[in-house]
Scaffold this active site. Structure first.
Site, short mmCIF file in Angstrom:
data_model
loop_
_atom_site.label_atom_id
_atom_site.label_comp_id
_atom_site.label_asym_id
_atom_site.label_seq_id
_atom_site.Cartn_x
_atom_site.Cartn_y
_atom_site.Cartn_z
CD GLU A 438 -2.86 -0.72 -0.26
OE1 GLU A 438 -3.29 -1.74 -0.81
OE2 GLU A 438 -2.98 0.41 -0.75
C1 LIG Z 1 2.60 -9.83 0.19
C2 LIG Z 1 2.41 -8.72 -0.78
C3 LIG Z 1 1.13 -8.35 -1.17
C4 LIG Z 1 0.95 -7.36 -2.13
N1 LIG Z 1 -0.31 -7.07 -2.58
C5 LIG Z 1 -0.44 -6.26 -3.67
C6 LIG Z 1 -1.70 -6.13 -4.32
O1 LIG Z 1 -2.70 -6.71 -3.90
N2 LIG Z 1 -1.76 -5.34 -5.43
C7 LIG Z 1 -0.68 -4.69 -5.92
O2 LIG Z 1 -0.81 -4.01 -6.93
N3 LIG Z 1 0.53 -4.77 -5.31
C8 LIG Z 1 0.67 -5.56 -4.21
N4 LIG Z 1 1.89 -5.69 -3.61
C9 LIG Z 1 3.02 -4.93 -4.12
C10 LIG Z 1 3.45 -3.81 -3.18
O3 LIG Z 1 2.48 -2.80 -3.14
C11 LIG Z 1 4.83 -3.34 -3.63
O4 LIG Z 1 5.75 -4.36 -3.30
C12 LIG Z 1 5.23 -2.01 -3.00
O5 LIG Z 1 4.45 -0.96 -3.50
C13 LIG Z 1 6.71 -1.67 -3.23
O6 LIG Z 1 7.04 -1.79 -4.59
P1 LIG Z 1 8.34 -2.65 -4.97
O7 LIG Z 1 8.21 -3.98 -4.32
O8 LIG Z 1 8.50 -2.61 -6.43
O9 LIG Z 1 9.53 -1.92 -4.27
P2 LIG Z 1 10.37 -0.68 -4.89
O10 LIG Z 1 9.44 0.32 -5.45
O11 LIG Z 1 11.44 -1.21 -5.76
O12 LIG Z 1 11.01 -0.07 -3.57
C14 LIG Z 1 12.19 -0.61 -2.95
C15 LIG Z 1 12.67 0.39 -1.88
O13 LIG Z 1 13.01 1.64 -2.52
C16 LIG Z 1 12.24 2.70 -1.93
N5 LIG Z 1 11.88 3.65 -2.99
C17 LIG Z 1 11.32 3.38 -4.18
N6 LIG Z 1 11.09 4.53 -4.85
C18 LIG Z 1 11.50 5.54 -4.08
C19 LIG Z 1 11.52 6.96 -4.20
N7 LIG Z 1 11.03 7.58 -5.28
N8 LIG Z 1 12.02 7.69 -3.19
C20 LIG Z 1 12.48 7.09 -2.08
N9 LIG Z 1 12.49 5.75 -1.89
C21 LIG Z 1 12.00 4.99 -2.88
C22 LIG Z 1 11.04 2.05 -1.30
O14 LIG Z 1 10.52 2.82 -0.23
C23 LIG Z 1 11.61 0.71 -0.84
O15 LIG Z 1 12.21 0.86 0.41
C24 LIG Z 1 2.08 -6.67 -2.63
C25 LIG Z 1 3.37 -7.00 -2.20
C26 LIG Z 1 3.54 -8.03 -1.31
C27 LIG Z 1 4.95 -8.43 -0.93
#
Ligand SMILES: Cc1cc2nc3c(=O)[nH]c(=O)nc-3n(C[C@H](O)[C@H](O)[C@H](O)COP(=O)(O)OP(=O)(O)OC[C@H]3O[C@@H](n4cnc5c(N)ncnc54)[C@H](O)[C@@H]3O)c2cc1C
Length: 597
Positions: A438
């Protein structure tokens, strides 16, 4: 370890921190009384403790299973889910036009805490369905509403949220899933989505996916993303289910926690394109999705509170039974570890931070209700801005607290905490996802600083701080000695927040967003401490007044002691956080060198 829903405390916090009585008196909730709210909480608490909570540990061991494109949920889940939906719990906050009960967000948030404390994996599906219902209610065409809403509201069907793709997580600019106009008013969706919670399961006959995708002629970036409704099964005009749509679950993830919640890779359009219907306008999908995400963000904050409370209850029970060493002043023999000052500190930290986070979540919910229900447009606007300001704090502070409290819960258990059979480890594993999904907590902090502080030129955040100061003034005026140094420590925390806020507003207006970005996470923590300490103080002041009026409920002394513990032991960190906000960014200038070393 069983879970006891803290019904009395939720009701007390709703009344004295989230302003339930004032809202009822002002006519915001015309069909509600405090007694009715207490009855709803009582019933929800009973269902959560008696029916859902016993599923938590066994379902963690079994997990969700995937075979041949089908997901099988843990034993007993379908029966309990069906009973839960039939009892009307899914429909609680929804619009009566579609069969909902129209209860306020405040009541829903309290219930969401109960469902998630009893079993987070179980409650996560309905959490997303609630968001889907809200997005469709606000943005879908009348035909889509008529076809889908009633069954989503009743819980006969569930909804999902499909944003994430391998290259598009925090940054939705990178969404690549394609949508083509089919010429008959529908669209063909092709692409794949990862990490989709409850993307496939056996709890309901149909699953309604809300999917972000891009049209061929869409402008680049987030201005070119549209939102589509893609059902697993088509729905005929008479409401019966038709053929299967071109969407399937490819696999589910093996995860650190929430094992029983299926996290799916979804494939759209393998056989020519999944049929989708536009929700809202073309290229305006992100705005529609935000309706759903804001709802879900507060609910995820409540998950943090939920898991923290369950971990606390378990740790307290263990600490009262486990005997080691002799506590100061104790007689012969080994004392319960709960009598050792260091364990007491852990238990109090767990309880105080949990209650602080609960107060913030309920205050946020009350602001959301006011933003929708206040009769006066200006009052609605102000409440909307307050809710917008508090939502990232509710999400990130509460979910961080969820992890910290669950970790302390393991520590209180000693070695047994590290052993799965006690269940303390499961809480820690389950809690860990909430700061990530989220919108990560880092993204929440950036949202707070870049978008929420500047609301109405800083008037909104200044107004929130002014409200904190008013509570401080009431503490100063209180003659109850049980408060100790609560007033002084809380005042220091609020002044630290004020200083840090001025610094950030200046940095933003002076075009130094890098400083503001570097400071965002410590600032959000500082905000949570000041707001959470204020919430605890409000509850404690109400308790103190009740005691002065002759109410002998022992919980009142506990509320004052808890607010005092928080102020004297946790709010004291506020000045250090303010210092980090105001001076810490310069150290990041050398980040590359430091990381290379
Ligand atoms: C169990 C689980 C359930 C989920 N359920 C859903 C779902 O139902 N629907 C859905 O669509 N998604 C879902 N997700 C996805 C989830 O919302 C994402 O994993 C999350 O938004 C983070 O994206 P990412 O994993 O690509 O991490 P990234 O975006 O790659 O982030 C990695 C790190 O970099 C930081 N970061 C990234 N961009 C920036 C920035 N601009 N400035 C500063 N820091 C930054 C982040 O804070 C984080 O610490 C789920 C994930 C999991 C693991």
């Amino acid at each position: 370890m069983t879970y006891r829903a803290p019904v009395e405390d939720l009701a007390f916090t709703m009344r004295h921190v989230a302003g339930l009585e004032e809202s009822i008196a002002e006519g915001l909730y015309p069909d509600l009384s405090v007694e009715l709210v207490e009855q709803v909480l009582e019933e929800a608490g009973r269902f959560a403790s008696e029916r859902i909570a016993p599923l938590n540990a066994p379902a963690d061991r079994t997990g969700a299973r995937f075979a041949d494109g089908q997901v099988t949920t843990a034993p007993g889940w379908k029966e309990v889910y069906t009973a839960w939906a039939e009892a009307g719990w899914n429909a609680l906050p929804c619009d009566p036009e579609w069969g909902g009960q129209g209860l306020p967000t405040l009541v829903q948030t309290a219930c969401v805490e109960f469902w998630n404390a009893s079993c987070m994996s179980f409650a996560l599906g309905p959490l997303l369905t609630a968001g889907a219902v809200e997005a469709l209610t606000a943005h879908a065409s009348e035909d889509l509403k008529r076809r889908y809403l009633e069954k989503l509201v009743s819980g006969e069907w569930m909804g999902t949220m499909n944003l994430t793709e391998p290259q598009a997580g925090s940054d939705l600019n990178a969404v690549r899933t394609r949508a083509e106009r089919a010429g008959d008013g529908t669209y063909r969706i092709t692409g794949s989505k990862i990490f989709i919670t409850y993307g496939e399961h056996d709890l309901t006959d149909n699953i309604v996916h809300l999917v972000l995708a891009r049209l061929p002629d869409a402008p680049p970036g987030t201005r070119g993303i549209s939102l589509f409704l893609v059902p697993k099964f088509f729905v005929n005009d008479d409401g019966s289910l038709g053929a299967r749509n071109d969407v399937r679950c490819h696999s589910i993830e093996h995860k650190l926690g929430i094992h029983a919640s299926p996290t799916c890779t979804m494939v759209y359009g393998d056989a020519g394109g999944a049929v989708g219907w536009l929700v809202g306008e073309e290229n305006r999908g992100l705005a529609c999705m935000f309706t759903m995400m804001n709802n879900a963000r507060l609910a995820v904050g409540a998950q943090g509170v939920a898991i923290a409370d369950r971990a606390y209850q378990q740790a307290l029970s263990y600490a009262r039974e486990r005997r080691q060493g002799r506590a100061p002043g104790a007689g012969e023999g080994m004392s319960p570890i709960a009598d050792h000052p260091d364990v007491q500190r852990m238990l109090l930290t767990m309880k105080a931070t949990t209650h602080a986070a609960r107060g913030i979540c309920l205050m946020t919910a009350a602001a959301i209700d006011r933003s929708r229900l206040a009769p006066d447009a200006e009052a609605r606007r102000k409440a909307h801005e307050l809710a917008s300001l508090l939502t990232p704090v509710a999400k990130a502070f509460s979910t961080d607290i969820g992890c910290e409290v669950a970790s302390l819960g393991v520590q209180v258990h000693g070695g047994m905490g590290f052993i799965e059979e006690t269940g303390a480890a499961q809480h820690l594993r389950d809690a860990r996802i909430a700061p990530i999904y989220e919108g990560t907590n880092g993204i929440q902090a950036i949202d707070l600083v870049l978008r929420k502080l500047p609301l109405s030129d800083g008037t909104t955040v200044r107004g929130a701080i002014a409200e904190m100061r008013k509570v401080g003034a009431r503490l100063v005026a209180s003659r109850d000695e049980a408060f100790g140094a609560t007033a002084a420590r809380l005042r220091e925390a609020v002044e630290a927040l004020d200083d840090a806020t001025s610094f950030l507003l200046k940095a933003l207006s002076g075009n130094s967003p890098a400083d503001a970005l570097a400071a965002a996470t410590p600032y959000l923590r500082l905000f949570g401490i000041a707001q959470g300490g204020t919430a605890l103080a409000m509850a404690a002041l109400a308790a103190s007044e009740a005691r002065a009026a002759g109410d002998t409920n022992p919980a009142h002394a506990g509320r004052i002691a808890l607010a005092r513990f928080f102020a004297e032991n946790i709010a004291t960190g506020a000045r250090g956080l303010a210092q980090t906000v105001m001076t810490g960014a310069s150290a990041l200038a050398d980040a590359e060198a430091a990381l290379a070393g």
